[in-house]
Design a protein around this motif. Structure first.
Motif, PDB file in Angstrom:
ATOM      1  N   SER A  97       0.832  -1.200   0.000  1.00 15.37           N
ATOM      2  CA  SER A  97       0.000   0.000   0.000  1.00 15.37           C
ATOM      3  C   SER A  97       0.867   1.251   0.000  1.00 15.37           C
ATOM      4  N   GLY A  98       0.218   2.403   0.160  1.00 14.23           N
ATOM      5  CA  GLY A  98       0.968   3.644   0.322  1.00 14.23           C
ATOM      6  C   GLY A  98       1.865   3.615   1.544  1.00 14.23           C
ATOM      7  N   HIS A  99       1.424   2.902   2.597  1.00 13.54           N
ATOM      8  CA  HIS A  99       2.254   2.747   3.792  1.00 13.54           C
ATOM      9  C   HIS A  99       3.580   2.078   3.438  1.00 13.54           C
ATOM     10  N   ALA A 100       3.532   1.101   2.554  1.00 16.88           N
ATOM     11  CA  ALA A 100       4.765   0.419   2.126  1.00 16.88           C
ATOM     12  C   ALA A 100       5.703   1.385   1.397  1.00 16.88           C
ATOM     13  N   LYS A 101       5.155   2.308   0.625  1.00 16.31           N
ATOM     14  CA  LYS A 101       6.003   3.273  -0.078  1.00 16.31           C
ATOM     15  C   LYS A 101       6.826   4.107   0.906  1.00 16.31           C
ATOM     16  N   VAL A 102       6.189   4.517   2.000  1.00 16.30           N
ATOM     17  CA  VAL A 102       6.904   5.320   3.003  1.00 16.30           C
ATOM     18  C   VAL A 102       7.974   4.475   3.693  1.00 16.30           C
ATOM     19  N   ILE A 103       7.641   3.232   4.010  1.00 19.10           N
ATOM     20  CA  ILE A 103       8.625   2.358   4.650  1.00 19.10           C
ATOM     21  C   ILE A 103       9.810   2.110   3.727  1.00 19.10           C
ATOM     22  N   ILE A 104       9.558   1.954   2.445  1.00 16.03           N
ATOM     23  CA  ILE A 104      10.664   1.807   1.479  1.00 16.03           C
ATOM     24  C   ILE A 104      11.586   3.015   1.553  1.00 16.03           C
ATOM     25  N   ASP A 105      11.010   4.211   1.573  1.00 18.46           N
ATOM     26  CA  ASP A 105      11.836   5.427   1.664  1.00 18.46           C
ATOM     27  C   ASP A 105      12.655   5.451   2.954  1.00 18.46           C
ATOM     28  N   ILE A 106      12.052   5.011   4.062  1.00 19.34           N
ATOM     29  CA  ILE A 106      12.772   4.992   5.343  1.00 19.34           C
ATOM     30  C   ILE A 106      13.932   4.008   5.279  1.00 19.34           C
ATOM     31  N   LEU A 107      13.673   2.818   4.776  1.00 13.96           N
ATOM     32  CA  LEU A 107      14.727   1.807   4.703  1.00 13.96           C
ATOM     33  C   LEU A 107      15.858   2.251   3.786  1.00 13.96           C
ATOM     34  N   LYS A 108      15.514   2.883   2.669  1.00 16.33           N
ATOM     35  CA  LYS A 108      16.557   3.404   1.774  1.00 16.33           C
ATOM     36  C   LYS A 108      17.396   4.452   2.491  1.00 16.33           C
ATOM     37  N   ALA A 109      16.743   5.331   3.254  1.00 14.06           N
ATOM     38  CA  ALA A 109      17.482   6.364   3.998  1.00 14.06           C
ATOM     39  C   ALA A 109      18.384   5.746   5.057  1.00 14.06           C
ATOM     40  N   GLN A 110      18.002   4.586   5.573  1.00 15.29           N
ATOM     41  CA  GLN A 110      18.824   3.877   6.563  1.00 15.29           C
ATOM     42  C   GLN A 110      19.940   3.065   5.911  1.00 15.29           C
ATOM     43  N   GLY A 111      19.882   2.932   4.594  1.00 16.84           N
ATOM     44  CA  GLY A 111      20.860   2.099   3.905  1.00 16.84           C
ATOM     45  C   GLY A 111      20.563   0.612   4.006  1.00 16.84           C
ATOM     46  N   VAL A 112      19.302   0.262   4.255  1.00 20.90           N
ATOM     47  CA  VAL A 112      18.898  -1.139   4.387  1.00 20.90           C
ATOM     48  C   VAL A 112      18.499  -1.683   3.011  1.00 20.90           C
ATOM     49  N   THR A 113      18.970  -2.851   2.677  1.00 19.97           N
ATOM     50  CA  THR A 113      18.617  -3.506   1.416  1.00 19.97           C
ATOM     51  C   THR A 113      17.204  -4.060   1.498  1.00 19.97           C
ATOM     52  N   ILE A 114      16.401  -3.759   0.489  1.00 22.41           N
ATOM     53  CA  ILE A 114      15.024  -4.257   0.410  1.00 22.41           C
ATOM     54  C   ILE A 114      15.007  -5.399  -0.601  1.00 22.41           C
ATOM     55  N   ASP A 115      14.664  -6.596  -0.124  1.00 16.73           N
ATOM     56  CA  ASP A 115      14.746  -7.795  -0.959  1.00 16.73           C
ATOM     57  C   ASP A 115      13.484  -8.056  -1.755  1.00 16.73           C
ATOM     58  N   GLY A 116      12.371  -7.449  -1.396  1.00 18.17           N
ATOM     59  CA  GLY A 116      11.131  -7.644  -2.131  1.00 18.17           C
ATOM     60  C   GLY A 116       9.937  -7.505  -1.221  1.00 18.17           C
ATOM     61  N   LEU A 117       8.753  -7.583  -1.839  1.00 16.22           N
ATOM     62  CA  LEU A 117       7.499  -7.392  -1.123  1.00 16.22           C
ATOM     63  C   LEU A 117       6.590  -8.593  -1.324  1.00 16.22           C
ATOM     64  N   PHE A 118       5.885  -8.947  -0.263  1.00 15.79           N
ATOM     65  CA  PHE A 118       4.854  -9.973  -0.337  1.00 15.79           C
ATOM     66  C   PHE A 118       3.483  -9.307  -0.357  1.00 15.79           C
ATOM     67  N   ASP A 119       2.566  -9.933  -1.085  1.00 19.31           N
ATOM     68  CA  ASP A 119       1.190  -9.452  -1.090  1.00 19.31           C
ATOM     69  C   ASP A 119       0.322 -10.590  -1.618  1.00 19.31           C
ATOM     70  N   ASP A 120      -0.884 -10.695  -1.092  1.00 21.13           N
ATOM     71  CA  ASP A 120      -1.788 -11.756  -1.540  1.00 21.13           C
ATOM     72  C   ASP A 120      -2.438 -11.443  -2.883  1.00 21.13           C
ATOM     73  N   ASN A 121      -2.303 -10.212  -3.351  1.00 23.09           N
ATOM     74  CA  ASN A 121      -2.900  -9.817  -4.626  1.00 23.09           C
ATOM     75  C   ASN A 121      -2.060 -10.361  -5.779  1.00 23.09           C
ATOM     76  N   PRO A 122      -2.590 -11.310  -6.566  1.00 21.28           N
ATOM     77  CA  PRO A 122      -1.798 -11.916  -7.647  1.00 21.28           C
ATOM     78  C   PRO A 122      -1.509 -10.964  -8.796  1.00 21.28           C
ATOM     79  N   ASN A 123      -2.191  -9.817  -8.859  1.00 22.53           N
ATOM     80  CA  ASN A 123      -1.978  -8.866  -9.942  1.00 22.53           C
ATOM     81  C   ASN A 123      -0.829  -7.901  -9.685  1.00 22.53           C
ATOM     82  N   CYS A 124      -0.237  -7.949  -8.502  1.00 22.59           N
ATOM     83  CA  CYS A 124       0.889  -7.065  -8.191  1.00 22.59           C
ATOM     84  C   CYS A 124       2.117  -7.495  -8.988  1.00 22.59           C
ATOM     85  N   THR A 125       2.885  -6.506  -9.421  1.00 20.51           N
ATOM     86  CA  THR A 125       4.116  -6.806 -10.167  1.00 20.51           C
ATOM     87  C   THR A 125       5.340  -6.187  -9.506  1.00 20.51           C
ATOM     88  N   ASP A 126       5.283  -4.915  -9.141  1.00 16.94           N
ATOM     89  CA  ASP A 126       6.374  -4.286  -8.410  1.00 16.94           C
ATOM     90  C   ASP A 126       5.862  -3.018  -7.748  1.00 16.94           C
TER      91      ASP A 126
END
Length: 200
Positions: free
Chosen positions: A7-36
């Motif tokens: 969700s939009g909440h995930a977008k903010v968390i991605i920005d926080i992790l990037k600012a921390q220098g944390v590697t983001i390995d991917g996202l899980f979601d039950d929606n089969p239509n998600c791509t990235d």
């Protein structure tokens, strides 16, 4: 770090992790239509993932859904995300799975539980206790010695005066000023905040 929820909440968390220098390995979601999301790949449903997970954050804003997921996946190592612009006392205690966003302030002897959201520019003063699955919304202010019980949400710009208790799964509306304890499951609004509904 992996994220569960896109969700939009995930977008903010991605920005926080990037600012921390944390590697983001991917996202899980039950929606089969998600791509990235923001260039990070979807890995399908967490329950179907067969590889090791080093660390995970539940990137879903709904408190009750975060609780359900955390209870369903108890054997996972949950990480934290704390934006570098947040100000945290050295003796504040932050639980697993909790996210602290841009410009938030967490003062001395504050206890923040697991899977909480301390949102943008929220302010939590000394000796507050924030229990599990709580959301402190943008620009909310908790004065000293406030307790926010499990699953409650303090709305954007709300103020809680010192020593008050926000009951479990209660909702303090945006802009409310809490001058007395809030019962469990209550919705309170206004200045001073008053109960208008019991949510359970």
């Amino acid at each position: 770090m992996f994220l569960l929820g896109a969700s939009g909440h995930a977008k903010v968390i991605i920005d926080i992790l990037k600012a921390q220098g944390v590697t983001i390995d991917g996202l899980f979601d039950d929606n089969p239509n998600c791509t990235d999301l923001k260039g990070y790949p979807f890995l399908g449903a967490l329950k179907d993932y067969k590889k090791a997970i080093d660390s995970l954050i539940i990137s879903i804003g709904n408190n009750s859904i975060r609780k359900r997921i955390a209870e369903d996946f108890q054997n996972i190592d949950y990480g934290t995300a704390i934006h570098p612009s947040a100000i945290l006392s050295d003796d504040a205690n932050i639980g697993n799975g909790t996210v602290i966003m841009h410009g938030a302030i967490v003062q001395s002897s504050v206890l923040v539980g697991n899977h909480c959201i301390i949102n943008t520019s929220a302010s939590i003063d000394h000796d507050c206790t924030i229990e599990n699955y709580v959301h402190i919304s943008p620009n909310a202010t908790l004065c000293g010695n406030v307790t926010v019980c499990e699953g409650a949400q303090v709305g954007a710009g709300a103020v809680v005066v010192p020593g008050k208790r926000i009951g479990k799964w209660a909702l303090v509306a945006a802009g409310a000023v809490v001058v007395r304890d809030v019962p469990d499951y209550a919705l309170v609004i206004g200045n001073p905040a008053r109960v208008i509904k019991i949510l359970k």
